[in-house]
Motif scaffolding. Structure first.
Motif, PDB file in Angstrom:
ATOM      1  N   ALA A 269     -12.915   4.883  -2.897  1.00 50.45           N
ATOM      2  CA  ALA A 269     -11.498   5.159  -3.154  1.00 50.45           C
ATOM      3  C   ALA A 269     -10.645   4.774  -1.951  1.00 50.45           C
ATOM      4  CB  ALA A 269     -11.304   6.628  -3.495  1.00 50.45           C
ATOM      5  N   ALA A 270     -11.112   5.063  -0.740  1.00 50.28           N
ATOM      6  CA  ALA A 270     -10.346   4.722   0.461  1.00 50.28           C
ATOM      7  C   ALA A 270     -10.155   3.220   0.580  1.00 50.28           C
ATOM      8  CB  ALA A 270     -11.057   5.269   1.694  1.00 50.28           C
ATOM      9  N   ARG A 271     -11.207   2.472   0.291  1.00 53.70           N
ATOM     10  CA  ARG A 271     -11.101   1.007   0.363  1.00 53.70           C
ATOM     11  C   ARG A 271     -10.112   0.485  -0.674  1.00 53.70           C
ATOM     12  NH1 ARG A 271     -16.267  -3.184   0.152  1.00 53.70           N
ATOM     13  NH2 ARG A 271     -15.055  -5.108   0.498  1.00 53.70           N
ATOM     14  N   LEU A 272     -10.171   1.051  -1.881  1.00 55.68           N
ATOM     15  CA  LEU A 272      -9.272   0.616  -2.946  1.00 55.68           C
ATOM     16  C   LEU A 272      -7.827   1.002  -2.637  1.00 55.68           C
ATOM     17  CD1 LEU A 272      -9.455  -0.821  -5.679  1.00 55.68           C
ATOM     18  CD2 LEU A 272      -9.690   1.417  -6.762  1.00 55.68           C
ATOM     19  N   ILE A 273      -7.614   2.211  -2.117  1.00 52.84           N
ATOM     20  CA  ILE A 273      -6.259   2.657  -1.788  1.00 52.84           C
ATOM     21  C   ILE A 273      -5.659   1.812  -0.679  1.00 52.84           C
ATOM     22  CG2 ILE A 273      -4.970   4.565  -0.744  1.00 52.84           C
ATOM     23  CD1 ILE A 273      -6.795   6.465  -2.348  1.00 52.84           C
ATOM     24  N   ARG A 274      -6.448   1.454   0.323  1.00 51.62           N
ATOM     25  CA  ARG A 274      -5.928   0.596   1.395  1.00 51.62           C
ATOM     26  C   ARG A 274      -5.538  -0.776   0.861  1.00 51.62           C
ATOM     27  NH1 ARG A 274      -9.856   3.374   4.706  1.00 51.62           N
ATOM     28  NH2 ARG A 274     -11.449   1.818   4.188  1.00 51.62           N
ATOM     29  N   ARG A 275      -6.339  -1.301  -0.076  1.00 53.70           N
ATOM     30  CA  ARG A 275      -5.997  -2.589  -0.676  1.00 53.70           C
ATOM     31  C   ARG A 275      -4.705  -2.486  -1.471  1.00 53.70           C
ATOM     32  NH1 ARG A 275     -10.032  -4.754  -5.017  1.00 53.70           N
ATOM     33  NH2 ARG A 275     -11.487  -4.598  -3.260  1.00 53.70           N
ATOM     34  N   TRP A 276      -4.560  -1.420  -2.266  1.00 53.64           N
ATOM     35  CA  TRP A 276      -3.330  -1.217  -3.042  1.00 53.64           C
ATOM     36  C   TRP A 276      -2.120  -1.046  -2.126  1.00 53.64           C
ATOM     37  CZ3 TRP A 276      -5.851   2.835  -6.781  1.00 53.64           C
ATOM     38  CH2 TRP A 276      -6.546   2.150  -7.785  1.00 53.64           C
ATOM     39  N   ALA A 277      -2.323  -0.362  -0.989  1.00 49.47           N
ATOM     40  CA  ALA A 277      -1.214  -0.170  -0.048  1.00 49.47           C
ATOM     41  C   ALA A 277      -0.765  -1.503   0.545  1.00 49.47           C
ATOM     42  CB  ALA A 277      -1.629   0.794   1.055  1.00 49.47           C
ATOM     43  N   ARG A 278      -1.719  -2.400   0.803  1.00 51.22           N
ATOM     44  CA  ARG A 278      -1.363  -3.705   1.372  1.00 51.22           C
ATOM     45  C   ARG A 278      -0.580  -4.562   0.388  1.00 51.22           C
ATOM     46  NH1 ARG A 278      -6.674  -3.533   3.480  1.00 51.22           N
ATOM     47  NH2 ARG A 278      -7.385  -4.885   1.781  1.00 51.22           N
ATOM     48  N   ASN A 279      -0.981  -4.559  -0.890  1.00 50.50           N
ATOM     49  CA  ASN A 279      -0.297  -5.425  -1.849  1.00 50.50           C
ATOM     50  C   ASN A 279       0.837  -4.731  -2.598  1.00 50.50           C
ATOM     51  OD1 ASN A 279      -1.523  -3.878  -3.891  1.00 50.50           O
ATOM     52  ND2 ASN A 279      -3.233  -5.303  -4.138  1.00 50.50           N
ATOM     53  N   GLY A 280       1.182  -3.505  -2.187  1.00 47.25           N
ATOM     54  CA  GLY A 280       2.342  -2.832  -2.761  1.00 47.25           C
ATOM     55  C   GLY A 280       2.113  -2.182  -4.104  1.00 47.25           C
ATOM     56  N   ARG A 281       0.874  -1.992  -4.506  1.00 51.82           N
ATOM     57  CA  ARG A 281       0.587  -1.382  -5.810  1.00 51.82           C
ATOM     58  C   ARG A 281       0.734   0.129  -5.779  1.00 51.82           C
ATOM     59  NH1 ARG A 281       0.895  -2.549 -10.487  1.00 51.82           N
ATOM     60  NH2 ARG A 281      -1.062  -1.685 -11.237  1.00 51.82           N
ATOM     61  N   ILE A 282       0.526   0.731  -4.616  1.00 52.48           N
ATOM     62  CA  ILE A 282       0.637   2.183  -4.524  1.00 52.48           C
ATOM     63  C   ILE A 282       1.694   2.506  -3.472  1.00 52.48           C
ATOM     64  CG2 ILE A 282      -1.381   2.203  -2.997  1.00 52.48           C
ATOM     65  CD1 ILE A 282      -1.875   5.070  -3.956  1.00 52.48           C
ATOM     66  N   GLU A 283       2.882   2.817  -3.935  1.00 50.34           N
ATOM     67  CA  GLU A 283       3.996   3.124  -3.048  1.00 50.34           C
ATOM     68  C   GLU A 283       5.116   3.758  -3.859  1.00 50.34           C
ATOM     69  OE1 GLU A 283       5.182  -0.649  -1.514  1.00 50.34           O
ATOM     70  OE2 GLU A 283       6.129  -1.295  -3.370  1.00 50.34           O
ATOM     71  N   ARG A 284       6.013   4.419  -3.165  1.00 49.07           N
ATOM     72  CA  ARG A 284       7.240   4.907  -3.783  1.00 49.07           C
ATOM     73  C   ARG A 284       8.397   4.085  -3.231  1.00 49.07           C
ATOM     74  NH1 ARG A 284       7.488  11.183  -2.716  1.00 49.07           N
ATOM     75  NH2 ARG A 284       6.470  10.548  -0.780  1.00 49.07           N
ATOM     76  N   ARG A 285       9.081   3.401  -4.123  1.00 49.05           N
ATOM     77  CA  ARG A 285      10.178   2.540  -3.689  1.00 49.05           C
ATOM     78  C   ARG A 285      11.455   3.356  -3.543  1.00 49.05           C
ATOM     79  NH1 ARG A 285       8.667  -2.083  -8.135  1.00 49.05           N
ATOM     80  NH2 ARG A 285       6.767  -2.801  -7.116  1.00 49.05           N
TER      81      ARG A 285
END
Length: 503
Positions: free
Chosen positions: A160-176
């Motif tokens: 999960a940590a690896r996946l969350i870091r990847r999502w954070a880099r490509n902007g998939r997991i964020e609050r705009r």
């Protein structure tokens, strides 16, 4: 073909519409964010479900392989497995193991996982001892489940940590987020947000009504993209999650003026309190990291509520399609026999967040007299309506194909009824009649709604009818719950017996 009078009327309508105020740079920035994101709340919620399922499956597999399904404790083992897995997830929740910082750094949280899982098994063994049934349960099963469960939890956390870091880099997991208000206060706020560890806020720009002499064009490296009026269009294109108003609480008039414009958006609105001298109780604030915010407005249906409502729509839409399929088939045959043309009629209407959607209906008018724009609403005894059309409109059978809209996701089963994009009353667009009309688009529109079961269905030929419908729609949005949806859904067939306003 339209007459000169109709074209002139259309030109007048276009002149009445406010011109788009979003500049080319702001529009380009907004389009970079068109893709939907995943809420951190949803990510942590899914993690709870995955870990619960993994612990249950591990316990059941060892029980089936070592103990066997034919034991006399055939229901006690599964019950204990489910209870222990649930207790472990609850204890990890109390220990903040599902917060985003914990999910991003699994190695630093390993000792908490070990402590929670060990405490859970300690409680289990104590319970079995005092119930005097510990000798009936396999010690191998207990030990093997403890080891395999701990291993699964750690492996899932690493993945999960690896996946969350990847999502954070490509902007998939964020609050705009967008900052409303510039100057020194906005700069201080931005610096405070950026200093928060594991920050999931993506600042997309700044909007301010003041000119560049009073509000700099760039604040803390972020450009001022336009005025508050332009922000409404930007927020819809960029799918903004949060507006942060960087104005002092004492600037009551300016804050209220902004909120009158911004409350129509389906987003969270927060008032920054990071530099306020006036302090409230801690529970009055929400926080971005340690930065305090005053909650002004929340998105009406968000996170797990939206998941529950979507599941509600899928289940009851499928049920409606199955139950009413004979009626829909008979209606299609009747329409074909009664008049030439297609069975279905498609119309552009306003959907969630003011987006244009295509709604399905059974065709109730002659093909050459259909009115997709709804500029000329159907009236009593309207000659454009076919014989079959009068019956299906009066009984609302013409709305049944919208079960497919709800199944595919453009509509909900229950919500404000979607109006045609160019719908008018007395030559005035609906949003010109009711101030804040577009606030009804903060949730997905529905096949039926609170306004419809309270008698506000059918022709909207007066401004009073439009105001009353919007009033009931806004009441529904502010008081939404699944029970409220169920109430509206089950009352709808009873209200359809009154066909006074349907023609």
């Amino acid at each position: 073909m339209h007459s000169d009078e109709e074209r002139a009327s259309g030109d007048t309508r276009q002149q009445r519409r406010p011109a788009a105020q979003l500049g080319p740079i702001a529009r380009q920035v907004a389009r970079q964010y068109r893709r939907d994101t995943m809420s951190p709340v949803m990510v942590s919620g899914v993690m709870r479900l995955i870990e619960f399922a993994a612990l249950v499956l591990a316990g059941l597999q060892i029980y089936a392989g070592h103990v066997g399904l034919g034991t006399h404790l055939f229901w006690q083992y599964p019950l204990i497995i489910v209870c222990v897995a649930l207790l472990a997830v609850v204890l990890m929740e109390f220990c903040d193991c599902y917060q985003m910082p914990a999910l991003r750094s699994p190695l630093s949280q390993a000792w908490r996982i070990l402590a929670v899982w060990s405490a859970t098994f300690a409680l289990l063994t104590v319970a079995l001892f005092f119930l005097k049934i510990s000798s009936q349960f396999s010690r191998f099963w207990l030990g093997a489940w403890y080891v395999s469960g701990l291993g699964l939890l750690l492996l899932l956390r690493l993945a999960a940590a690896r996946l969350i870091r990847r999502w954070a880099r490509n902007g998939r997991i964020e609050r705009r987020a967008v900052i409303v208000g510039g100057g020194r206060r906005a700069e201080t706020l931005i610096r405070a947000i950026e200093q928060q560890p594991y920050n999931d806020i993506r600042i997309c720009g700044i909007f301010d009504d003041r000119d560049d002499t009073r509000s700099p064009p760039v604040v803390a490296g972020y450009p001022k993209l336009g005025t508050v009026d332009a922000l409404i269009e930007f927020a819809r294109i960029a799918r903004i999650d949060m507006l942060i108003v960087s104005l002092p609480v004492t600037a009551e008039a300016r804050v209220l003026a902004m909120l009158r414009k911004l409350w129509v958006l389906p987003i969270d609105i927060r008032l920054s309190a990071h530099s306020e001298q006036l302090r409230f109780r801690p529970r009055a604030y929400s926080y971005i990291g340690s930065v305090p915010m005053l909650d002004i407005l929340d998105r009406p249906i968000n996170d797990w509520d939206s998941v529950a409502k979507r599941a509600f729509d899928i289940v009851f839409s499928l049920l409606g399609i199955v139950v009413f399929s004979p009626v829909m088939l008979a209606t299609a045959v009747a329409i074909k026999l009664d008049s030439k043309g297609p069975v279905l009629f498609k119309q552009k209407r306003h959907g969630f967040n003011n987006e244009v959607i295509e709604v399905y209906k059974f065709r109730s008018m002659y093909v050459d007299q259909c009115d997709p724009t709804a500029r000329n609403p159907v009236t009593k005894g309207d000659p454009r309506v076919t014989r079959v059309g009068r019956f299906i409109r009066r009984t609302s059978i013409d709305e049944l194909p919208q079960f497919f809209n709800a199944l595919f996701g453009s509509l909900s089963l229950v919500g404000p009824r979607p109006h045609a994009v160019a719908a008018e009353a007395h030559n005035r667009l609906f949003d010109e009649v009711v101030d804040g009309y577009f606030a009804r688009h903060r949730v997905k529109p529905g096949i039926t709604g609170w306004a419809q079961i309270n008698g506000w269905r059918g022709e909207l030929d007066t401004e009073e009818k439009i105001r009353k419908r919007v009033e009931y729609d806004l009441y529904y949005i502010e008081n939404w719950s699944l029970l409220f949806d169920l109430k509206i859904l089950f009352l709808t067939p009873l209200r359809l017996l009154n066909a006074e306003n349907a023609y």
